[in-house]
Design a protein around this motif. Structure first.
Motif, PDB file in Angstrom:
ATOM      1  N   ASN A   3       8.018   0.412   4.581  1.00 53.77           N
ATOM      2  CA  ASN A   3       7.489   1.412   5.133  1.00 53.77           C
ATOM      3  C   ASN A   3       7.069   1.941   5.576  1.00 53.77           C
ATOM      4  N   PHE A  21       3.999   1.120   3.525  1.00 55.08           N
ATOM      5  CA  PHE A  21       2.491   0.328   4.039  1.00 55.08           C
ATOM      6  C   PHE A  21       1.333   0.920   3.984  1.00 55.08           C
ATOM      7  N   ALA A  22       0.917   2.077   4.249  1.00 57.34           N
ATOM      8  CA  ALA A  22      -0.524   2.249   4.915  1.00 57.34           C
ATOM      9  C   ALA A  22      -0.954   2.373   3.942  1.00 57.34           C
ATOM     10  N   ARG A  70       6.150   7.961   8.007  1.00 58.93           N
ATOM     11  CA  ARG A  70       5.063   6.598   8.003  1.00 58.93           C
ATOM     12  C   ARG A  70       3.772   7.534   7.159  1.00 58.93           C
ATOM     13  N   ARG A  84       0.600   9.754   5.013  1.00 58.43           N
ATOM     14  CA  ARG A  84      -0.781   9.503   4.739  1.00 58.43           C
ATOM     15  C   ARG A  84      -1.448  11.149   5.116  1.00 58.43           C
TER      16      ARG A  84
END
Lengths: 275, 401
Positions: B129, B132-133, B180, B184
């Motif tokens: 999770n 993922f990005a 999450r 980023r």
């Protein structure tokens, strides 16, 4: 008496009842199995003789003489292609539909409406269309015909699964950097895979067993199993032993298939309740 | 790290075909019905559709923490979603880091968002999770691993990295959702009511952690909540919205001590500000507010502003915060105690004066010893309203000062 424990006689009664119900449904199938395994002469015997030798001669005859291998292939190809097409197209259409703002009641009703039309009504128009484009006696003719009822079914079934997947997941993956296709394949698809599997199995079953369209649209080269079985009912009477043998042959792959993917099937059908 | 500028942003939801058939009249009728059993939402309905956000103008500075707050249906989430790119912008311009992003998809805006329902990918482990990005952006594996482990470390979820979201508690899921966004390292960090699904204790704890987090990752935050405590404690500036309109933009201090209008005054602060319909009257150049037969004079600071702005005597709504009401032994007005809530260090005293309810907060150690544990039902106390703590609102509901 211990709490929660039935006395033996009650359990016995329940099991006897259950066995009777099972027998009621299994009897015809068992009878077909029996008839397929005895000689033709015995098969016509009334009252039936229970003390008979078993033989595979009907199976051998059906496969070698009647070209059942060919029909098998036809059925398998048609069912497989129409299932794959309807699941792939249906999964995408259904996804789009479930992600639209508003209820899309009109579109959903239209999809459901296609399932309300008895297929036999469509046979003549579809036949005419297929002939006019010169597709008669091809696999494609059957695939297209089966799509007319498989595709709406798949869309309708998958809608429920998609609605169970929160739209926030789409949004989260969009923000994480996914394109729409990436969102679909990396996030949404794994979540509805069990549902898709169950739906695919069902549309495979329907295509495999379909008779009316196959009867009208298939020719000698593309005859499917249900049509081939029906052809055993000849002017000289029903070839009962061969008919039973070919029926068993027709059922076999389905039984194997469903036991193989039972896990997915159960997952798919209980989807949502375990979330 | 980036500035965000909203210029005249508007969101109009087009009328659906059903609504059009019914006509606008029908729509209003439907609206009235809704109001009866739902919360009151007075969104403006025009020929184009329902206007959810009106003329939203806001300059968000680099590394600023902005909180959008308001009752449900006020357009705060819609505004956030327009910044995120999840909703189209009907009118106006949105700039992130000086670039016009109106037509850019979310993935090109370099933003991260934490959702109310976490929106974790259920089929992926916590590690996946978080990663993922970065995977989608084709970041090298070793960098992904480092970033994921760093974020997990910050949030204290390292030991759950291999688990699926299903096997986590609400608080842990929330951490993963925040994690999450952290990995980023986005220009702008968006949060849509991230704490509203947590129980009260966890919410306080997570709130403190968000403050700590902010000191650590120091980027621009836009945070949506309906909880005014969250707004007050987290925000550098607060944007208070109602029915799609901005009511006030200001620091927590400003919105609390100088609410722009009646709505803001009532919305910020618990228990709510007490309001009285009365008038601003004048006697020999001295302004006062008559209430329950007593004249409460304006203080010097207010008087100066009255002179400066040339405010005339007029009908007003007077507001006073419960903590600003003082209990006195002479003068003031007499009130009858209905209920007295012991909150620990303070008492919330619900009183009535002539059928009008007034809530008073008193610090218990400032009360006489026999009253420190609370007042009994029917007790009489005397209340005084000091001139300098009064908030005066004109008939247009705007703050006079």
């Amino acid at each position: 008496m211990q709490l929660g424990k039935r006395p033996v006689w009650q359990t016995t009664l329940i099991y006897i009842g259950l066995i009777l119900v099972c027998l009621f449904f299994l009897m015809p199938l068992l009878w077909i199995l029996r008839t397929s395994l005895i000689t033709k002469a015995e098969a016509y015997q009334i009252p039936p003789n229970f003390n008979v030798a078993l033989t595979l001669e009907n199976y051998i005859e059906v496969i070698s003489d009647n070209g059942f291998g060919r029909y098998y292939l036809n059925s398998a190809i048609v069912a497989l292609i129409s299932t794959v097409l309807s699941v792939v197209l249906g999964a995408m259409s259904s996804y789009w539909l479930s992600r639209q703002p508003g209820n899309m009641t009109g579109a959903k009703l239209a999809i459901l409406a296609t399932q309300m039309i008895p297929p036999i009504v469509l046979v003549i128009p579809i036949n005419t269309m297929i002939r006019s484009v010169g597709l008669n006696d091809t696999w494609m003719a059957l695939v297209l015909a089966y799509l007319t009822f498989n595709l709406p079914y798949v869309i309708w079934m998958l809608l429920g699964f998609y609605d169970n997947v929160s739209k926030e997941l789409d949004e989260a993956s969009a923000i994480d950097g996914c394109s729409s296709l990436q969102t679909f394949f990396k996030v949404i698809f794994p979540l509805i895979a069990p549902g898709m599997m169950a739906t695919a199995v069902y549309s495979f079953l329907v295509s495999w067993n379909e008779f009316v369209f196959a009867l009208v649209l298939s020719g000698n080269a593309t005859r499917t199993i249900p049509v081939a079985i029906a052809a055993l009912e000849t002017q000289n009477g029903v070839k009962i032993a061969e008919l039973c043998a070919s029926t068993i042959l027709a059922i076999l792959p389905i039984v194997l298939l469903s036991s193989f993917i039972k896990k997915y099937l159960v997952n798919g059908l209980t989807f949502g309740s375990i979330k | 790290m980036a500035t965000v500028t909203l210029k005249g942003i508007k969101k109009i939801y087009p009328l659906s075909d059903d609504d059009k058939k019914k006509g606008k009249k029908g729509l209003f009728k439907k609206h009235e019905e809704e109001i009866e059993h739902e919360e009151k939402v007075n969104l403006q309905i025009t020929d184009q559709g329902t206007v959810a956000v009106q003329e939203f103008n806001l300059d968000i500075a680099d590394k600023e923490f902005i909180v959008l707050v308001g009752p449900s249906g006020c357009g705060k989430s819609t505004t956030l979603r327009m910044i995120a790119g999840l909703e189209t912008i009907s009118e106006g311009e949105l700039y992130i880091d000086g670039q016009l992003v109106n037509n850019k998809p979310p993935k090109d805006r370099d933003i991260a968002m934490v959702f109310q329902n976490y929106a974790l990918y259920p089929h992926m482990s916590v590690y996946d999770n978080l990663a993922f990005a970065l995977k989608i952006r084709k970041t090298p594996k070793d960098i992904i691993d480092k970033k994921v482990r760093d974020a997990a470390e910050i949030l204290g979820i390292t030991e759950y990295l291999h688990r699926k979201p299903k096997a986590l508690s609400g608080g842990q899921r929330q951490r993963v959702a925040i994690g999450r966004a952290i990995v980023r390292e986005p220009q702008v960090f968006l949060m849509d009511e991230p704490l509203s699904n947590l129980d009260a204790k966890l919410r306080n704890q997570m709130r403190a952690e968000i403050i700590k987090l902010r000191q650590r990752i120091d980027t621009t935050f836009i945070y949506v909540t309906h909880d005014q405590t969250e707004a007050m404690t987290l925000g550098d500036r607060i944007v208070i919205m109602k029915d799609g309109f901005i009511q006030q933009i200001g620091t927590p201090y400003e919105v609390f001590h100088h609410p722009a209008n009646l709505f803001v005054a009532g919305f910020i602060g618990t228990p709510q500000m007490n309001f009285f319909k009365t008038e601003l009257a004048e006697e020999n150049g001295q302004y006062y507010v008559p209430l329950f037969g007593v004249k409460f004079p304006m203080d010097a600071a207010h008087m100066e502003q009255i002179k400066e702005k040339g405010i005339k005597p007029q009908e007003i709504t007077m507001g006073i915060r419960p903590e600003d009401v003082s209990i006195c032994y002479e003068g003031g007005v007499e009130a009858t105690v209905d209920v007295c809530e012991m909150m620990g260090s303070s008492l919330h005293i619900h009183t009535t004066i002539e059928d009008k309810e007034i809530v008073v907060i008193a610090q218990s150690k400032e009360l006489p010893e026999d009253k420190q544990l609370g007042f009994a039902h029917g007790d009489k106390i005397r209340l005084h309203f000091d001139g300098h703590v009064l908030h005066l609102f004109g008939l247009d509901e705007k703050n006079l000062f």
